[in-house]
Design an enzyme around this catalytic site. Structure first.
Site, PDB file in Angstrom:
ATOM      1  N   GLU A  65       5.048 -35.886 -45.401  1.00  0.00           N
ATOM      2  CA  GLU A  65       3.954 -35.957 -46.368  1.00  0.00           C
ATOM      3  C   GLU A  65       3.498 -37.393 -46.659  1.00  0.00           C
ATOM      4  OE1 GLU A  65       4.064 -33.146 -49.741  1.00  0.00           O
ATOM      5  OE2 GLU A  65       5.851 -32.307 -48.833  1.00  0.00           O
ATOM      6  N   SER A  85       7.266 -24.979 -60.147  1.00  0.00           N
ATOM      7  CA  SER A  85       6.059 -25.369 -59.410  1.00  0.00           C
ATOM      8  C   SER A  85       5.391 -26.479 -60.195  1.00  0.00           C
ATOM      9  CB  SER A  85       5.096 -24.185 -59.256  1.00  0.00           C
ATOM     10  OG  SER A  85       3.840 -24.659 -58.780  1.00  0.00           O
ATOM     11  N   THR A  97       1.208 -22.510 -57.340  1.00  0.00           N
ATOM     12  CA  THR A  97       1.588 -22.210 -55.956  1.00  0.00           C
ATOM     13  C   THR A  97       1.820 -20.704 -55.795  1.00  0.00           C
ATOM     14  OG1 THR A  97       2.469 -24.404 -55.614  1.00  0.00           O
ATOM     15  CG2 THR A  97       3.352 -22.688 -54.183  1.00  0.00           C
ATOM     16  N   LYS A 120      -3.865 -24.384 -48.584  1.00  0.00           N
ATOM     17  CA  LYS A 120      -3.851 -23.630 -49.846  1.00  0.00           C
ATOM     18  C   LYS A 120      -5.233 -23.040 -50.117  1.00  0.00           C
ATOM     19  CE  LYS A 120       0.016 -25.874 -52.256  1.00  0.00           C
ATOM     20  NZ  LYS A 120       0.500 -26.688 -53.377  1.00  0.00           N
ATOM     21  N   ARG A 162       5.900 -34.060 -55.228  1.00  0.00           N
ATOM     22  CA  ARG A 162       7.107 -34.650 -54.637  1.00  0.00           C
ATOM     23  C   ARG A 162       7.532 -35.930 -55.331  1.00  0.00           C
ATOM     24  NH1 ARG A 162       2.605 -35.541 -51.761  1.00  0.00           N
ATOM     25  NH2 ARG A 162       2.225 -37.577 -50.798  1.00  0.00           N
ATOM     26  N   GLY A 199       7.863 -29.809 -52.432  1.00  0.00           N
ATOM     27  CA  GLY A 199       8.439 -30.845 -53.286  1.00  0.00           C
ATOM     28  C   GLY A 199       9.082 -30.289 -54.546  1.00  0.00           C
ATOM     29  N   SER A 200       8.696 -29.105 -54.972  1.00  0.00           N
ATOM     30  CA  SER A 200       9.325 -28.495 -56.144  1.00  0.00           C
ATOM     31  C   SER A 200      10.655 -27.845 -55.774  1.00  0.00           C
ATOM     32  CB  SER A 200       8.397 -27.445 -56.763  1.00  0.00           C
ATOM     33  OG  SER A 200       7.268 -28.065 -57.321  1.00  0.00           O
ATOM     34  N   SER A 204       2.539 -27.995 -59.831  1.00  0.00           N
ATOM     35  CA  SER A 204       1.138 -27.692 -60.175  1.00  0.00           C
ATOM     36  C   SER A 204       1.048 -26.457 -61.055  1.00  0.00           C
ATOM     37  CB  SER A 204       0.327 -27.462 -58.899  1.00  0.00           C
ATOM     38  OG  SER A 204       0.834 -26.304 -58.225  1.00  0.00           O
ATOM     39  N   HIS A 263      26.681 -27.632 -31.480  1.00  0.00           N
ATOM     40  CA  HIS A 263      26.869 -26.384 -30.745  1.00  0.00           C
ATOM     41  C   HIS A 263      25.575 -25.893 -30.107  1.00  0.00           C
ATOM     42  CE1 HIS A 263      30.960 -26.093 -32.369  1.00  0.00           C
ATOM     43  NE2 HIS A 263      30.412 -26.702 -33.415  1.00  0.00           N
TER      44      HIS A 263
HETATM   45  C1  F6R Z   1       2.968 -32.276 -52.688  1.00  0.00           C
HETATM   46  C2  F6R Z   1       4.183 -31.623 -52.263  1.00  0.00           C
HETATM   47  C3  F6R Z   1       4.095 -30.211 -51.780  1.00  0.00           C
HETATM   48  C4  F6R Z   1       4.100 -29.240 -52.973  1.00  0.00           C
HETATM   49  C5  F6R Z   1       4.025 -27.792 -52.511  1.00  0.00           C
HETATM   50  C6  F6R Z   1       4.172 -26.813 -53.655  1.00  0.00           C
HETATM   51  O1  F6R Z   1       3.291 -33.518 -53.283  1.00  0.00           O
HETATM   52  O2  F6R Z   1       5.215 -32.219 -52.281  1.00  0.00           O
HETATM   53  O3  F6R Z   1       5.184 -29.978 -50.925  1.00  0.00           O
HETATM   54  O4  F6R Z   1       5.272 -29.456 -53.724  1.00  0.00           O
HETATM   55  O5  F6R Z   1       2.794 -27.576 -51.882  1.00  0.00           O
HETATM   56  O6  F6R Z   1       3.329 -27.128 -54.705  1.00  0.00           O
HETATM   57  P1  F6R Z   1       3.939 -27.187 -56.179  1.00  0.00           P
HETATM   58  O7  F6R Z   1       5.041 -28.173 -56.131  1.00  0.00           O
HETATM   59  O8  F6R Z   1       2.801 -27.622 -57.034  1.00  0.00           O
HETATM   60  O9  F6R Z   1       4.385 -25.805 -56.483  1.00  0.00           O
END
Ligand code: F6R
Length: 355
Positions: free
Chosen positions: A231, A96, A101, A338, A148, A54-55, A98, A247
């Site tokens: 998701e 990111s 990541t 994770k 996201r 999502g980032s 969070s 193609h």
């Molecule tokens: C969760 C989401 C995931 C996170 C991904 C990376 O809502 O969309 O796709 O974006 O796991 O984590 P972040 O975005 O925290 O780096």
């Protein structure tokens, strides 16, 4: 079922529907927050966005906008390693939500080791901490979202750089946000299914594996639709690009077995585009075997059309979650993966190379 407000609030208790709908407000707030920041001059080279999930989507949208409007070139990498050709004239932006990541942190540390110009975007975590100790500018986005659902905030720093490198985009942006605020009213829960394209598309996708096709400038949008369906609605879904799929994949559609398991969704290009006819022909051929959902481009203006389709896909995914009876917010499988990576030591690897 989608016209029952009680069902919606029961299945979406954290009101993700409303959070996704706030995309124009998030962008506006995000743009205002960075307006006077010191890093807002585009680099003389390119922008490299590193991020995942999502980032990273913010980077895909920025890539499309830079290419369309001729602003700074934006490339996205979704690996723990940065490409060897990132240079001193480039800007590396690690995003990111969070801030924790592994892939993103690993690429960011590599960039620091190579003394590259960096900017980071997130809501805290190790990314913010390392940025602070290393003197790297960090854009704080509000906490408490799922990554996201913070797309507007994550996109705003990139939009700022792009708008400063393209006056056409700079001029188009305010109108795009106004239009986005207007069109979403057609997709809100209060509008009944017969008049609500977002609900109608979700209904067409129920019980199928959606495959989203977009023209090349909408590759990021097609990916966003896929990942939001994955998701939020907890369903398998993929995306692909036309005319490339003419193609190869078309053979599977027309000559493969059990195509009725899948639901093709065509994000149509503008009617004056060079590839519009390819989409029309593909639509006609696919319809020989399966029902096809065709989603017209809602605005001729590129940034407006792009953001409108993003928002439409976001709402479709939540409506599909409601139809499937699943809470769109938690993504336990991503959390499990994770955690397994952290425990299994995979995240500490310092091996060189792309993989
Ligand atoms: C969760 C989401 C995931 C996170 C991904 C990376 O809502 O969309 O796709 O974006 O796991 O984590 P972040 O975005 O925290 O780096």
């Amino acid at each position: 079922m989608l016209d029952d407000p009680d069902r919606l609030s029961r299945i979406d208790p954290s009101e993700l529907m409303g959070t996704f709908s706030s995309l124009p407000e998030q962008i506006e707030e995000g743009l205002a927050g960075v307006r006077d920041a010191a890093w807002t001059h585009p680099p003389s080279g390119r922008v490299f966005v590193v991020g995942m999930g999502g980032s990273a989507i913010a980077g895909d949208l920025a890539h499309a906008l830079g290419r369309w409007y001729g602003g700074v070139e934006v490339q996205v990498t979704r690996t723990p390693r940065i490409p060897p050709y990132v240079g001193q004239e480039d800007l590396l932006i690690a995003i990111s939500y969070s801030g924790n990541t592994w892939e993103t942190l690993s690429a960011f540390r590599q960039a620091l080791g190579r003394d590259l110009s960096c900017l980071t975007v997130g809501s805290g975590g190790e990314l913010a901490e390392t940025s602070s100790t290393q003197g790297v500018p960090h854009v704080f986005v509000p906490p408490g979202f799922v990554p996201r659902a913070a797309l507007g905030y994550l996109l705003a720093p990139l939009l700022t750089l792009l708008a400063r490198s393209s006056t056409r985009l700079e001029k188009a942006l305010p109108g795009a946000l106004t239009d986005l605020g207007r069109i979403r009213e057609e997709w809100v829960p209060a509008v009944p299914t017969e008049e609500n394209p977002a609900k109608a598309i979700a209904t067409a996708l129920e019980g199928k594996v959606p495959i989203i096709y977009g023209p090349p400038p909408y590759a990021g949008v097609a990916r966003r639709w896929q990942t939001q369906l994955n998701e939020n609605a907890k369903t398998l879904a993929w995306h692909s690009i036309l005319p490339e799929a003419n193609h190869n994949e078309i053979v599977g559609w027309l000559e493969g077995s059990n195509p009725e398991r899948f639901a093709p969704v065509l994000l149509m290009p503008p009617s004056d585009s060079a590839i519009h006819a390819r989409f029309q022909h593909t639509l006609a051929l696919l319809e020989e075997r399966v029902p096809v959902t065709s989603v017209p481009l809602l605005s001729e203006d590129f940034v407006t059309g792009l953001l409108e389709l993003v928002l439409l896909g976001d709402l479709v995914s939540v409506y599909l979650a409601v139809l499937r009876g699943v809470d769109p917010r938690p993504v336990g499988s991503i959390d499990r993966l994770k955690a397994a990576n952290r425990e299994g030591g995979g995240e500490g690897s310092s091996a060189e190379g792309e993989i």
